[in-house]
Design a protein around this motif. Structure first.
Motif, PDB file in Angstrom:
ATOM      1  N   SER A 290      -2.843   7.577  -3.533  1.00 40.21           N
ATOM      2  CA  SER A 290      -2.029   7.628  -2.325  1.00 40.21           C
ATOM      3  C   SER A 290      -0.814   6.726  -2.523  1.00 40.21           C
ATOM      4  CB  SER A 290      -2.832   7.185  -1.094  1.00 40.21           C
ATOM      5  OG  SER A 290      -3.355   5.891  -1.282  1.00 40.21           O
ATOM      6  N   PRO A 291       0.319   7.052  -1.873  1.00 38.80           N
ATOM      7  CA  PRO A 291       1.530   6.258  -2.067  1.00 38.80           C
ATOM      8  C   PRO A 291       1.326   4.792  -1.684  1.00 38.80           C
ATOM      9  CG  PRO A 291       2.026   8.294  -0.888  1.00 38.80           C
ATOM     10  CD  PRO A 291       0.529   8.175  -0.949  1.00 38.80           C
ATOM     11  N   LEU A 292       1.998   3.916  -2.411  1.00 36.97           N
ATOM     12  CA  LEU A 292       1.927   2.487  -2.106  1.00 36.97           C
ATOM     13  C   LEU A 292       2.616   2.190  -0.782  1.00 36.97           C
ATOM     14  CD1 LEU A 292       2.853   0.875  -5.549  1.00 36.97           C
ATOM     15  CD2 LEU A 292       0.565   1.307  -4.623  1.00 36.97           C
ATOM     16  N   ARG A 293       2.069   1.216  -0.063  1.00 34.78           N
ATOM     17  CA  ARG A 293       2.735   0.733   1.139  1.00 34.78           C
ATOM     18  C   ARG A 293       4.008  -0.003   0.728  1.00 34.78           C
ATOM     19  NH1 ARG A 293      -0.051  -3.306   3.162  1.00 34.78           N
ATOM     20  NH2 ARG A 293       0.973  -3.237   5.178  1.00 34.78           N
ATOM     21  N   MET A 294       4.980  -0.040   1.639  1.00 34.03           N
ATOM     22  CA  MET A 294       6.249  -0.693   1.349  1.00 34.03           C
ATOM     23  C   MET A 294       6.036  -2.138   0.897  1.00 34.03           C
ATOM     24  SD  MET A 294       9.581  -1.318   3.817  1.00 34.03           S
ATOM     25  CE  MET A 294       8.873  -2.590   4.838  1.00 34.03           C
ATOM     26  N   GLU A 295       5.165  -2.871   1.574  1.00 31.19           N
ATOM     27  CA  GLU A 295       4.947  -4.285   1.257  1.00 31.19           C
ATOM     28  C   GLU A 295       4.330  -4.458  -0.130  1.00 31.19           C
ATOM     29  OE1 GLU A 295       5.372  -3.762   5.566  1.00 31.19           O
ATOM     30  OE2 GLU A 295       4.058  -2.790   4.092  1.00 31.19           O
ATOM     31  N   THR A 296       3.405  -3.552  -0.509  1.00 35.45           N
ATOM     32  CA  THR A 296       2.783  -3.637  -1.825  1.00 35.45           C
ATOM     33  C   THR A 296       3.799  -3.361  -2.930  1.00 35.45           C
ATOM     34  OG1 THR A 296       0.672  -2.902  -0.898  1.00 35.45           O
ATOM     35  CG2 THR A 296       0.915  -2.736  -3.292  1.00 35.45           C
ATOM     36  N   LEU A 297       4.589  -2.297  -2.745  1.00 38.14           N
ATOM     37  CA  LEU A 297       5.623  -1.974  -3.731  1.00 38.14           C
ATOM     38  C   LEU A 297       6.619  -3.117  -3.852  1.00 38.14           C
ATOM     39  CD1 LEU A 297       6.905   0.019  -5.705  1.00 38.14           C
ATOM     40  CD2 LEU A 297       8.067   1.096  -3.756  1.00 38.14           C
ATOM     41  N   ALA A 298       7.036  -3.672  -2.723  1.00 35.57           N
ATOM     42  CA  ALA A 298       7.997  -4.788  -2.737  1.00 35.57           C
ATOM     43  C   ALA A 298       7.429  -5.992  -3.465  1.00 35.57           C
ATOM     44  CB  ALA A 298       8.385  -5.161  -1.307  1.00 35.57           C
TER      45      ALA A 298
END
Length: 196
Positions: free
Chosen positions: A182-190
C-alpha cells in the motif's frame, strides 16, 4: 477582528477555474532538499496541499505530481500545514487522471533520489541492498544475488526501522523494483527522504 477574517477568506474568493476536491496525490517539492506534500485539490491555475515543511506566503515553489512536469508557482496563503499555490502559467491538470502519458508510458508518482541501505527479506532469505530512489508506491534498490519478479517480502529502511511489505516487480542489471503493498503515508515518505 473583522479585518482578519476577511483576509483569511480572500484566497478562497480569488480562486478561478474548476477545482477537483479530494484528489489526494503525493507530491514532490523540488529543490536542493526535496520535500513531500499531499495535494488536496488542483486546477489549471493552482493547487492546495498539506506540507511537512510548510512554505511561507510569497515563496516561489515548484511541485511535481504524477502525469505533469514540475509546476512552478508562488505560495499565496498558508493556514496550519496547508498552503495555496498559484501557478506561474496555466497547467493541463487533467493529465493527473490519465492512465497513460502522451508518449505511451504510464504516469508514475514523483521519485526521490536517496542513498540509504535497506534490509531486504524475501521468504527465508535476508540481505542488504542499497536504495537508489523511493516514491509513495515503491523503491528502486541494488543488491547481489538471485532475485526474481513476483517474490514477496519486506524491506526495512535504515535507520528508520519500519518494515514495509511489498513484492519484487522487476529485475535488471543488479537492480530491482520493490512495489509496496500500500502507498506510504506522507509522513513516512518524508521521514525516509529526510534521511537521504
Amino acid at each position: 477582528m473583522e479585518q482578519v477574517e476577511q483576509q483569511h477568506s480572500t484566497p478562497a474568493e480569488r480562486r478561478s477555474g474548476r477545482r477537483h476536491s479530494a484528489v489526494l496525490l503525493l507530491g514532490k517539492v523540488c529543490g536542493d532538499h526535496p520535500g513531500v506534500c499531499l495535494v488536496h485539490n488542483i486546477s489549471a491555475s493552482g493547487l492546495m496541499a498539506r506540507f511537512v515543511d510548510v512554505p511561507a506566503v510569497g515563496d516561489p515553489i515548484c511541485i511535481e505530481v504524477r502525469g505533469l512536469p514540475p509546476l512552478a508557482g508562488t505560495v499565496r496563503w498558508v493556514k496550519g500545514q496547508k498552503a495555496g499555490i498559484q501557478f506561474d502559467s496555466a497547467q493541463p491538470y487533467e493529465r493527473i487522471f490519465s492512465h497513460e502519458n502522451e508518449d505511451g508510458t504510464i504516469p508514475r508518482p514523483p521519485r526521490f533520489p536517496i542513498a540509504l541501505n535497506a534490509d531486504v527479506r524475501l521468504g527465508d532469505r535476508k540481505f542488504t541492498a542499497a536504495m537508489i530512489d523511493i516514491s509513495a508506491g515503491g523503491a528502486k534498490l541494488e543488491g547481489d544475488g538471485a532475485i526474481q519478479p513476483g517474490l514477496a517480502g519486506h524491506i526495512v529502511v535504515r535507520p528508520l526501522g519500519t518494515a514495509i511489505p511489498g513484492t519484487i516487480c522487476w529485475v535488471k542489471d543488479g537492480r530491482f523494483g520493490f512495489r509496496f503493498v500500500s502507498p506510504l503515508r506522507m509522513e513516512t515518505l518524508a521521514a525516509i527522504v529526510a534521511l537521504r
